[in-house]
Motif scaffolding. Structure first.
Motif: not given
Ligand code: V47
Length: 369
Positions: A357-368
């Motif tokens: 899961x990313x934010x709009x600017x492709x910073x990582x929010x959550x990884x599975x």
């Protein structure tokens, strides 16, 4: 092209890809003309990896809004637009949009609002600034990805301001990035046939160049599967690549498959693109756009099962949860209007990739993992 000659041409393209060499117009045309979709897909996936791509596949938790469906342009591919007097025409106030977004936020979280709409001649530029200001004030942590380049151009006509001035005001009010719509196909022949009332493509480029200059990242699109030729598709992609060489401001490319329902093209018997063409467009885009980091398989238009397959054809992003989509559904899309995060994760995992899961600017929010 005879099969042996086509294979020889594809072999040469593979050599270039493996050597990290840039593909040209003729290479793009060879790829578009080929029916060997599996080979092209594998080549696109190889190119993606050679350029540093991993197994990560991105999506964002977002909400779609449309501020108005009133539009002066009358594009022939559009089933969403209305005139002010037509049944179903609407224009929401800034207060209504904020109320709607806040209500939606109680049901599902989102980090991005994606909003595009018609070019209504019945509002002033101040209307747009007020929307941005109020949305940002109500949800300061939400990224506002709003307004196509066509809408920005429309705002210059409403206000008498330049593209830079319009963008600066919107940015100062809280605009975070621009979506990629309004590009359609840049070739004049096609534009005259499908969108004769639309501005010249130079304005699309001027707007995106100005946005990038102001530090506003943007997205880019191509509307395909109507009257365009393969040459015109390749020309479109190479024009995008040229601007990206100059500015580096595009975050992602999103191919949009034409949906004909409720448009004049439906009455002429047109149908939606076949899945193989969708996969080929994704693959060729990835191969030609060697400088745009992300290519989206937009599940709204192709459905999540095919979007998962497209992850093996060069795509590395499936857009997001979306929640509410109106433009493609007005034109006959049969896909859902929302995907839950668990569903996106399930499909991405099913394709053997890692959901991120990313934010709009492709910073990582959550990884599975
Ligand atoms: O410009 C309109 C397209 C665009 C139809 O930036 C149609 O991440 C197919 O901008 N069939 C607007 N396409 C949508 C848009 C967008 C969508 C998804 C992601 C992003 C992004 C941007 O939709 C228009 C036009 O090219 N469109 N009508 C139709 N009948």
């Amino acid at each position: 092209m005879a099969i042996a000659t086509e294979q020889a041409a594809l072999d040469l393209i593979r050599e270039k890809v493996e050597a990290g060499e840039r593909l040209g117009f003729d290479d793009g045309l060879t790829l578009m003309e080929s029916d060997d979709v599996l080979q092209i897909g594998e080549l696109a996936d190889t190119a993606r990896r050679l350029r540093g791509g991993t197994d990560d596949v991105y999506f964002v938790q977002n909400l779609y809004l449309n501020q108005t469906n009133v539009c002066r342009v009358k594009c022939k591919f559009c089933a969403f637009a209305r005139t002010q007097k037509q049944e179903g025409a609407y224009t929401f106030t800034a207060e209504e949009l904020v109320e709607d977004a806040l209500r939606q936020r109680e049901l599902t979280g989102f980090t991005e609002i994606h909003m595009v709409g018609g070019e209504s001649p019945h509002v002033a530029f101040a209307y747009y600034v007020e929307i941005v200001r109020q949305l940002k004030e109500a949800m300061p942590d939400v990224h506002l990805k709003l307004f196509t380049a066509s809408e920005i151009h429309h705002m210059t006509r409403l206000s008498g301001l330049s593209h830079e001035e319009v963008l600066r005001e919107l940015r100062d009010a809280g605009l975070g990035s621009l979506p990629g719509g309004g590009a359609e196909i840049f070739a004049g022949r096609v534009r005259r046939l499908i969108a004769p009332g639309k501005e010249h493509p130079d304005f699309w480029f001027h707007t995106h160049r100005a946005a990038h200059g102001l530090g506003i990242p943007t997205h880019c699109t191509m509307l395909y599967g109507h009257v365009e030729t393969y040459e015109e598709r390749v020309d479109h992609l190479l024009r995008l690549r040229e601007l990206q060489d100059e500015t580096g401001g595009f975050l992602a490319f999103i191919p949009l498959a034409f949906h004909p329902e409720n448009t004049v093209f439906e009455r002429r018997g047109w149908t939606q693109s076949a899945g193989t063409d969708d996969l080929k467009v994704i693959a060729v885009s990835r191969l030609l756009l060697d400088n745009i980091p992300h290519v989206k398989a937009y599940w709204i238009m192709m459905g999540m099962p095919l979007a998962a397959v497209a992850l093996h054809f060069g795509a590395n992003d499936v857009q997001g949860t979306v929640v509410r989509e109106a433009i493609f559904h007005a034109a006959g899309a049969r896909t859902e209007t929302e995907q839950k995060i668990e569903e996106l994760v399930r499909y991405v995992r099913g394709a053997g990739r890692t959901p991120v899961q990313r934010d709009t600017l492709y910073n990582e929010v959550r990884r599975w993992s």
